[in-house]
Design an enzyme around this catalytic site. Structure first.
Site, mmCIF file in Angstrom:
data_model
loop_
_atom_site.group_PDB
_atom_site.id
_atom_site.type_symbol
_atom_site.label_atom_id
_atom_site.label_comp_id
_atom_site.label_asym_id
_atom_site.label_seq_id
_atom_site.Cartn_x
_atom_site.Cartn_y
_atom_site.Cartn_z
ATOM 1 N N LYS A 52 59.869 24.783 -104.893
ATOM 2 C CA LYS A 52 59.925 25.514 -103.616
ATOM 3 C C LYS A 52 58.537 26.046 -103.239
ATOM 4 O O LYS A 52 58.093 25.883 -102.100
ATOM 5 C CB LYS A 52 60.921 26.687 -103.720
ATOM 6 C CG LYS A 52 62.366 26.225 -103.753
ATOM 7 C CD LYS A 52 63.330 27.350 -104.107
ATOM 8 C CE LYS A 52 64.751 26.813 -104.244
ATOM 9 N NZ LYS A 52 65.709 27.827 -104.699
ATOM 10 N N GLN A 96 66.022 33.849 -107.016
ATOM 11 C CA GLN A 96 66.591 32.622 -107.565
ATOM 12 C C GLN A 96 67.868 32.932 -108.352
ATOM 13 O O GLN A 96 67.872 33.802 -109.224
ATOM 14 C CB GLN A 96 65.537 31.927 -108.460
ATOM 15 C CG GLN A 96 65.987 30.594 -109.025
ATOM 16 C CD GLN A 96 66.210 29.530 -107.962
ATOM 17 O OE1 GLN A 96 65.492 29.441 -106.981
ATOM 18 N NE2 GLN A 96 67.235 28.707 -108.154
ATOM 19 N N ASP A 119 67.288 32.568 -97.588
ATOM 20 C CA ASP A 119 68.393 31.812 -98.205
ATOM 21 C C ASP A 119 69.670 31.935 -97.369
ATOM 22 O O ASP A 119 70.607 31.162 -97.546
ATOM 23 C CB ASP A 119 68.668 32.348 -99.625
ATOM 24 C CG ASP A 119 68.236 31.370 -100.707
ATOM 25 O OD1 ASP A 119 67.982 30.194 -100.373
ATOM 26 O OD2 ASP A 119 68.159 31.782 -101.882
#
Ligand code: NAD
Length: 295
Positions: A52, A96, A119
Site C-alpha cells: 500500500k 491494518q 478504508d
C-alpha cells in the site's frame, strides 16, 4: 474461454490518471499523504502494508507506516490516531486489520476522523455510502469491483447480481452499490446459512464471491455466459514456488472460465483494484481537505 478481467492492467491505467491529479495537487502545495498503522508482526499484514505505501509513493503521494508493538495498549493506539487525526499532512489513515485480540477494533476504527477514513470502515462513512452521499469513502474492495464493472463495460442495469458472503467490508457495501440508481442491478445476497447455494448462483448474470474457501464455486454452479468476480484470497501450499505457497480464489478458475463470459483471475483481479481504490480514496481525502481549507 472467458475474457479475463485484468485488474492489474486496469489499475495501471487508473494509477496513470491519478498520478496527474496528484501532480496537480502538489503544484498547489498539497502532497496527498496516507498513514498506515501496523500493530504487531503478522507477515501477511506487513506485506499488505508495504504494498500500500509503495503504491502511494509510486504515484507521488506520501506513504508512511507507523509500527506499534503487538502488546501496545489501546490508549497508546488512540494517542497515535489522535496525532494523525490532527496532522494536516496526513489525509488518509488506515489501521491494518486484523488487530491483536486485546484491542477493541470497532472503537479504534471509530476513532479515526471520518474525513480521513480512507478504508471507509467508520460507521459514518458506511451510512453515507448506504444513502449514496458522494462525500462517503466507500470501502476499497467493493469500490474496486464497481469500477472494474464500469470500465470493462459490463452492463448491470436489471441484471441479476448474486453475491456470496455478507461481510461488512466487501459484500454488504457492494450490495448497496449494485442496487443504487445508476448500476440498477437486481440482487440476491447469500451467506453461510443459505440453503442450496447452487440454486442461487446458477441464476446469476454477475456472480461475486467473497468467502475465503477454495473451489467453493464449481462449473456446475454457474450458468453459461456469467460474469464472475472472485474476491477470495486463499493461501495454498505450493512447494515448487519460492514462497512455498500460492494464492487462489474461491472459484474453480480452470473449469468455471470454460463456462463464464468474463472472469477475474486470482491473483491479478480484485486485489490490485482494492489498492488502487485506496489510492483513489486518499486522493479524494486530500482534495476535500484542500477544498475545505480554501473555503
Ligand atoms: P469474511 O471472511 O468476513 O466472511 C466470509 C463470508 O462468507 C461470511 O459472510 C459467510 O457467511 C460466508 N460464507 C462462509 N461459508 C459459506 C458457504 N459455504 N456458502 C456461502 N457463504 C459462506 O468475508 P470477507 O472479509 O469479505 O473475505 C472473504 C474473502 O475475500 C477472503 O478470502 C478474503 O481474504 C478475501 N478478500 C479479498 C480482498 C481483495 O482485495 N482481493 C479484500 C477483502 C477480502
Amino acid at each position: 474461454m472467458a475474457r479475463l478481467l485484468d485488474g492489474t492492467e486496469l489499475s495501471r491505467v487508473m494509477r496513470e490518471e491519478m498520478a496527474q491529479e496528484v501532480a496537480a495537487l502538489r503544484a498547489v502545495g498539497v502532497t496527498p499523504g496516507l498513514s498506515v498503522v501496523l500493530v504487531g508482526n503478522n507477515p501477511a499484514s506487513r506485506a499488505y502494508v508495504a504494498s500500500k505505501t509503495r503504491a502511494c509513493e509510486a504515484l507521488g503521494m506520501k506513504g508512511q507506516t507507523l509500527e506499534l508493538p503487538e502488546d501496545v495498549s489501546k490508549e497508546e493506539l488512540f494517542a497515535t490516531i489522535d496525532r494523525l487525526n490532527t496532522d494536516p499532512e496526513v489525509h488518509g489513515i488506515l489501521v491494518q486489520l486484523p488487530l491483536p485480540a486485546h484491542l477493541p477494533y470497532k472503537a479504534i476504527l471509530e476513532h479515526i476522523r471520518p474525513e480521513k477514513d480512507v478504508d471507509g470502515f467508520h460507521p459514518l462513512n458506511a451510512g453515507l455510502a448506504f444513502v449514496g452521499d458522494p462525500r462517503a469513502f466507500v470501502p476499497c474492495t467493493p469500490a474496486g469491483i464497481m469500477e472494474m464493472l464500469r470500465r470493462e463495460n459490463i452492463p448491470t442495469r436489471g441484471r441479476h447480481a448474486v453475491i456470496v458472503g455478507r461481510s461488512l467490508i466487501v459484500s454488504k457495501p457492494l450490495a448497496s452499490l449494485l442496487v443504487a440508481p445508476g448500476p440498477d442491478a437486481t440482487l440476491t445476497l447469500t451467506h453461510r446459512h443459505t440453503p442450496d447455494l447452487a440454486h442461487h448462483t446458477r441464476q446469476a448474470d454477475i456472480l461475486i464471491v467473497a468467502v475465503g474457501k477454495q473451489n467453493l464455486i464449481t462449473a456446475d454452479m454457474v450458468k453459461p455466459g456469467v460474469v464472475v468476480i472472485d474476491v477470495g484470497q486463499n493461501r495454498v501450499p505450493d512447494p515448487g514456488s519460492a514462497r512455498g505457497y500460492k494464492m487462489v480464489g474461491d472459484v474453480d478458475f480452470d473449469n468455471v472460465s470454460q463456462v463464464a463470459s468474463a472472469i477475474t483471475p486470482v491473483p491479478g483481479g480484485v486485489g490490485p483494484m482494492t489498492i488502487t481504490m485506496l489510492l483513489a480514496n486518499t486522493l479524494q481525502a486530500a482534495r476535500q481537505a484542500h477544498q475545505a481549507r480554501a473555503t
